[in-house]
Design a protein around this motif. Structure first.
Motif, PDB file in Angstrom:
ATOM      1  N   ALA A 173      92.911  26.580  16.310  1.00  0.00           N
ATOM      2  CA  ALA A 173      92.572  28.097  16.677  1.00  0.00           C
ATOM      3  C   ALA A 173      91.020  28.616  16.901  1.00  0.00           C
ATOM      4  N   ASP A 174      90.642  29.426  18.436  1.00  0.00           N
ATOM      5  CA  ASP A 174      89.778  29.076  18.927  1.00  0.00           C
ATOM      6  C   ASP A 174      89.155  30.889  18.865  1.00  0.00           C
ATOM      7  N   PHE A 175      88.185  31.344  19.497  1.00  0.00           N
ATOM      8  CA  PHE A 175      87.731  32.959  19.169  1.00  0.00           C
ATOM      9  C   PHE A 175      87.720  33.829  19.847  1.00  0.00           C
ATOM     10  N   ASP A 176      88.801  33.382  21.151  1.00  0.00           N
ATOM     11  CA  ASP A 176      89.484  33.616  21.986  1.00  0.00           C
ATOM     12  C   ASP A 176      91.186  34.501  21.098  1.00  0.00           C
ATOM     13  N   ARG A 177      91.128  33.876  21.158  1.00  0.00           N
ATOM     14  CA  ARG A 177      93.047  34.800  20.083  1.00  0.00           C
ATOM     15  C   ARG A 177      92.707  34.387  18.918  1.00  0.00           C
ATOM     16  N   PHE A 178      91.610  34.252  18.439  1.00  0.00           N
ATOM     17  CA  PHE A 178      91.752  35.084  17.039  1.00  0.00           C
ATOM     18  C   PHE A 178      90.390  35.435  16.464  1.00  0.00           C
ATOM     19  N   THR A 179      90.013  36.408  15.472  1.00  0.00           N
ATOM     20  CA  THR A 179      88.602  36.867  15.013  1.00  0.00           C
ATOM     21  C   THR A 179      88.075  36.116  13.698  1.00  0.00           C
ATOM     22  N   SER A 180      87.084  35.464  14.205  1.00  0.00           N
ATOM     23  CA  SER A 180      86.624  34.840  13.260  1.00  0.00           C
ATOM     24  C   SER A 180      85.478  35.867  12.332  1.00  0.00           C
ATOM     25  N   PHE A 181      85.942  35.001  11.018  1.00  0.00           N
ATOM     26  CA  PHE A 181      84.551  34.780   9.899  1.00  0.00           C
ATOM     27  C   PHE A 181      83.832  34.367   8.953  1.00  0.00           C
ATOM     28  N   LEU A 182      84.340  33.115  10.187  1.00  0.00           N
ATOM     29  CA  LEU A 182      83.210  31.551   9.476  1.00  0.00           C
ATOM     30  C   LEU A 182      82.339  31.595  10.826  1.00  0.00           C
ATOM     31  N   GLY A 183      81.002  30.474   9.464  1.00  0.00           N
ATOM     32  CA  GLY A 183      79.733  30.440   9.800  1.00  0.00           C
ATOM     33  C   GLY A 183      80.185  29.023   9.757  1.00  0.00           C
ATOM     34  N   ALA A 184      78.709  29.522   8.016  1.00  0.00           N
ATOM     35  CA  ALA A 184      78.025  28.773   7.603  1.00  0.00           C
ATOM     36  C   ALA A 184      77.358  27.671   8.648  1.00  0.00           C
ATOM     37  N   GLY A 185      76.803  27.831   9.458  1.00  0.00           N
ATOM     38  CA  GLY A 185      76.016  27.104  10.109  1.00  0.00           C
ATOM     39  C   GLY A 185      76.526  27.454  11.724  1.00  0.00           C
ATOM     40  N   ILE A 186      78.117  27.591  12.106  1.00  0.00           N
ATOM     41  CA  ILE A 186      78.103  27.954  13.662  1.00  0.00           C
ATOM     42  C   ILE A 186      79.109  28.948  13.731  1.00  0.00           C
ATOM     43  N   TYR A 187      77.749  29.812  15.088  1.00  0.00           N
ATOM     44  CA  TYR A 187      78.404  31.470  14.745  1.00  0.00           C
ATOM     45  C   TYR A 187      79.593  31.571  15.800  1.00  0.00           C
ATOM     46  N   ASP A 188      79.718  33.085  16.112  1.00  0.00           N
ATOM     47  CA  ASP A 188      80.536  33.186  16.976  1.00  0.00           C
ATOM     48  C   ASP A 188      80.271  34.418  17.680  1.00  0.00           C
ATOM     49  N   HIS A 189      78.817  34.449  18.332  1.00  0.00           N
ATOM     50  CA  HIS A 189      78.015  34.889  18.838  1.00  0.00           C
ATOM     51  C   HIS A 189      78.612  35.146  19.845  1.00  0.00           C
ATOM     52  N   HIS A 190      77.676  36.627  21.096  1.00  0.00           N
ATOM     53  CA  HIS A 190      78.014  37.468  22.477  1.00  0.00           C
ATOM     54  C   HIS A 190      77.275  36.283  23.239  1.00  0.00           C
ATOM     55  N   ILE A 191      77.661  35.759  23.875  1.00  0.00           N
ATOM     56  CA  ILE A 191      76.678  34.650  24.759  1.00  0.00           C
ATOM     57  C   ILE A 191      77.570  35.142  26.574  1.00  0.00           C
ATOM     58  N   PRO A 192      76.278  35.332  26.504  1.00  0.00           N
ATOM     59  CA  PRO A 192      76.202  36.473  27.562  1.00  0.00           C
ATOM     60  C   PRO A 192      76.229  35.306  29.306  1.00  0.00           C
ATOM     61  N   VAL A 193      76.798  36.148  29.899  1.00  0.00           N
ATOM     62  CA  VAL A 193      77.668  35.866  31.128  1.00  0.00           C
ATOM     63  C   VAL A 193      76.462  34.552  32.177  1.00  0.00           C
ATOM     64  N   VAL A 194      75.532  34.784  32.293  1.00  0.00           N
ATOM     65  CA  VAL A 194      74.698  34.660  32.785  1.00  0.00           C
ATOM     66  C   VAL A 194      73.698  32.565  32.529  1.00  0.00           C
ATOM     67  N   ILE A 195      74.394  32.873  31.969  1.00  0.00           N
ATOM     68  CA  ILE A 195      73.660  31.409  31.017  1.00  0.00           C
ATOM     69  C   ILE A 195      74.466  30.151  31.404  1.00  0.00           C
ATOM     70  N   ASN A 196      76.159  30.466  31.462  1.00  0.00           N
ATOM     71  CA  ASN A 196      76.633  29.519  32.213  1.00  0.00           C
ATOM     72  C   ASN A 196      76.646  29.383  33.245  1.00  0.00           C
ATOM     73  N   HIS A 197      76.331  30.676  34.437  1.00  0.00           N
ATOM     74  CA  HIS A 197      75.729  30.462  35.893  1.00  0.00           C
ATOM     75  C   HIS A 197      74.342  29.227  35.566  1.00  0.00           C
ATOM     76  N   VAL A 198      73.695  29.743  34.941  1.00  0.00           N
ATOM     77  CA  VAL A 198      72.846  29.399  34.720  1.00  0.00           C
ATOM     78  C   VAL A 198      72.586  27.458  34.599  1.00  0.00           C
ATOM     79  N   ILE A 199      73.091  27.234  33.537  1.00  0.00           N
ATOM     80  CA  ILE A 199      73.356  25.669  33.250  1.00  0.00           C
ATOM     81  C   ILE A 199      74.573  25.063  33.702  1.00  0.00           C
ATOM     82  N   SER A 200      75.169  25.394  34.490  1.00  0.00           N
ATOM     83  CA  SER A 200      76.151  24.849  35.399  1.00  0.00           C
ATOM     84  C   SER A 200      75.125  23.998  36.811  1.00  0.00           C
ATOM     85  N   ARG A 201      74.494  25.231  36.668  1.00  0.00           N
ATOM     86  CA  ARG A 201      73.519  24.491  38.254  1.00  0.00           C
ATOM     87  C   ARG A 201      73.914  22.773  38.322  1.00  0.00           C
TER      88      ARG A 201
END
Length: 450
Positions: free
Chosen positions: A65-93
């Motif tokens: 049940a991933d965050f793309d197909r389901f709307t998450s209201f679950l937190g408790a330490g791990i959260y569904d926050h927005h992740i700017p696309v530039v992050i994956n670009h930089v760390i994939s170098r």
């Protein structure tokens, strides 16, 4: 045909067996008694072709049940926050993605600078003087903070609030057992630490008080009286914090914290089925030489050019061995880079806006709960982006969550699993990603499930 891996042929097997001096694979296991061997065929499919295997694995992945197909209201330490696309670009170098421990600074300047920037961001965010290169996660960072407090004060008593994440408290207990520390838990009232019980638990042998804010229930702890109680007894104040909340809350440094820890997952790190994440660890200047893990420092070379090196390494286990202040000898550099890119992308104004969106949307959701006919809030203490919902008598969180999942929602955390007294209570998280329609739909579906 190109292979994604090197297959073993019958000829390869024969040659390997001949080299080790046996005639069959069975001979390799001759010393294992027949009584303890598995007799039969393992319950798995036969060999699959590559297309069939890929289809099978995609089918298994689709069961999540991933965050793309389901709307998450679950937190408790791990959260569904927005992740700017530039992050994956930089760390994939490849320069970052394949980097390991930067023991040779002359060829690791990029990696060392990235870590240095992370440390600088954490210091600015927490209001502390020194931060390390990161920890494995927020929970182990809290345990390390307790170890530091015990060593710095030469005391054995650690007082921790029950509003601290229950899994972090379990890790704390495990670490304390090996270090000979006594862990005392104090209760809560209206979702925050019970100050009367805390005062009674603090003695002259107390090394530190460990408190989390926003705490596990999402509530904001009143830190100032807690700081006065522990510092009056010459102990240390350890704060575990949500870094995103510091975009609008007073910094731990201004509140008198001695050690500040937390998990950087809200800062651009994906949930990834629960990990890995990245812990941060910051201290006041007097504790600088006791901080666990590694620290990257800025210096100049023989020509006066700026350079970066690992510094204060005498604290580390691989150098001091049994005299070290910690056994931590590594860090989460790649995920720390995620956090650095996130903070640099948003900037100060963006961090404040993201934090405010979490507050406003979660409070809108709590208002919807209060207006519903069957749900209510468990606590009235101020909160950041999580709050506790009380279900009607007899309703089970697990049953409601199963129904919510069928409707496309990932429900909140079942508090009864960690707090028996809170059976029938759900911890709901609302981040900046949730829309007004999603929040209202979730509350409607909750009521329909009841």
């Amino acid at each position: 045909m190109k292979h994604r891996y090197l297959p073993m042929t019958e000829q390869d097997e024969t040659e390997m067996l001949k080299t080790v001096g046996v005639n069959s694979v069975e001979e390799l296991f001759a010393d294992i008694p027949q009584s303890v061997r598995y007799d039969g065929i393992m319950p798995m499919s036969g060999a699959l072709s590559e297309p069939a295997l890929l289809k099978h694995m995609r089918g298994l992945a689709d069961r999540n049940a991933d965050f793309d197909r389901f709307t998450s209201f679950l937190g408790a330490g791990i959260y569904d926050h927005h992740i700017p696309v530039v992050i994956n670009h930089v760390i994939s170098r490849s320069e970052f993605y394949t980097a390991y421990t930067p023991y040779q600074p002359e060829i690791s300047q990029g990696e060392l600078q990235a870590i240095f920037e992370f440390q600088s961001y954490i210091c600015e965010l927490t209001g502390m003087k020194v931060a390390n290169a990161s920890m494995y996660d927020g929970a182990t960072a809290l345990a390390e903070a307790a170890a530091l407090a015990g060593g710095a004060t030469k005391r054995k008593r650690i007082v921790v609030s029950r509003t601290v994440h229950p899994e972090a408290r379990e890790i704390l207990l495990t670490s304390a057992r090996g270090l000979g520390l006594e862990v005392v838990e104090v209760g809560y009232a209206n979702g925050v630490t019970d100050l009367d019980e805390l005062e009674a638990a603090i003695t002259d042998d107390t090394a530190a008080v460990l408190v989390q804010t926003p705490n596990f229930f999402g509530c904001l702890e009143d830190i100032r009286p807690i700081e006065q109680l522990i510092h009056k007894r010459k102990g240390l104040l350890v704060m575990s914090v949500n870094p995103l909340s510091l975009g609008i809350l007073e910094s731990p440094g201004e509140l008198g914290a001695d050690v500040v820890v937390g998990d950087a997952q809200p800062l651009g790190i994906p949930a990834s089925l629960g990990g890995p994440t990245c812990g941060f660890f910051a201290v006041s200047e007097p504790l600088m030489r006791r901080i666990p893990g590694r620290i990257v420092g800025q210096t100049v070379d023989s020509e006066g050019k700026r350079g970066f090196v690992l510094t204060l390494q005498a604290r580390e286990q691989h150098i001091r061995r049994e005299k070290a202040t910690s056994n931590i000898c590594s860090n989460q550099a790649l995920l720390a880079l995620c956090a650095s890119v996130y903070m640099s992308t948003l900037g100060k104004a963006g961090m404040q806006e993201a934090a405010l969106l979490n507050v406003k949307k979660s409070h809108y959701a709590s208002g919807q709960v209060q207006e519903s006919g069957s749900l209510s809030l468990s606590f009235t203490a101020p909160f950041f982006n999580e709050f506790v919902v009380k279900l009607p008598s007899g309703a089970e969180v697990s049953s409601i969550s199963a129904k919510l999942l069928k409707a496309g929602y990932i429900g909140g955390y079942d508090l009864g699993s960690a707090y028996p007294e809170l059976a029938g209570h759900m911890l709901v998280a609302v981040t900046e990603r949730r829309t007004k329609e999603e929040i209202e739909g979730f509350i409607r579906e909750m009521e329909a499930c009841l």
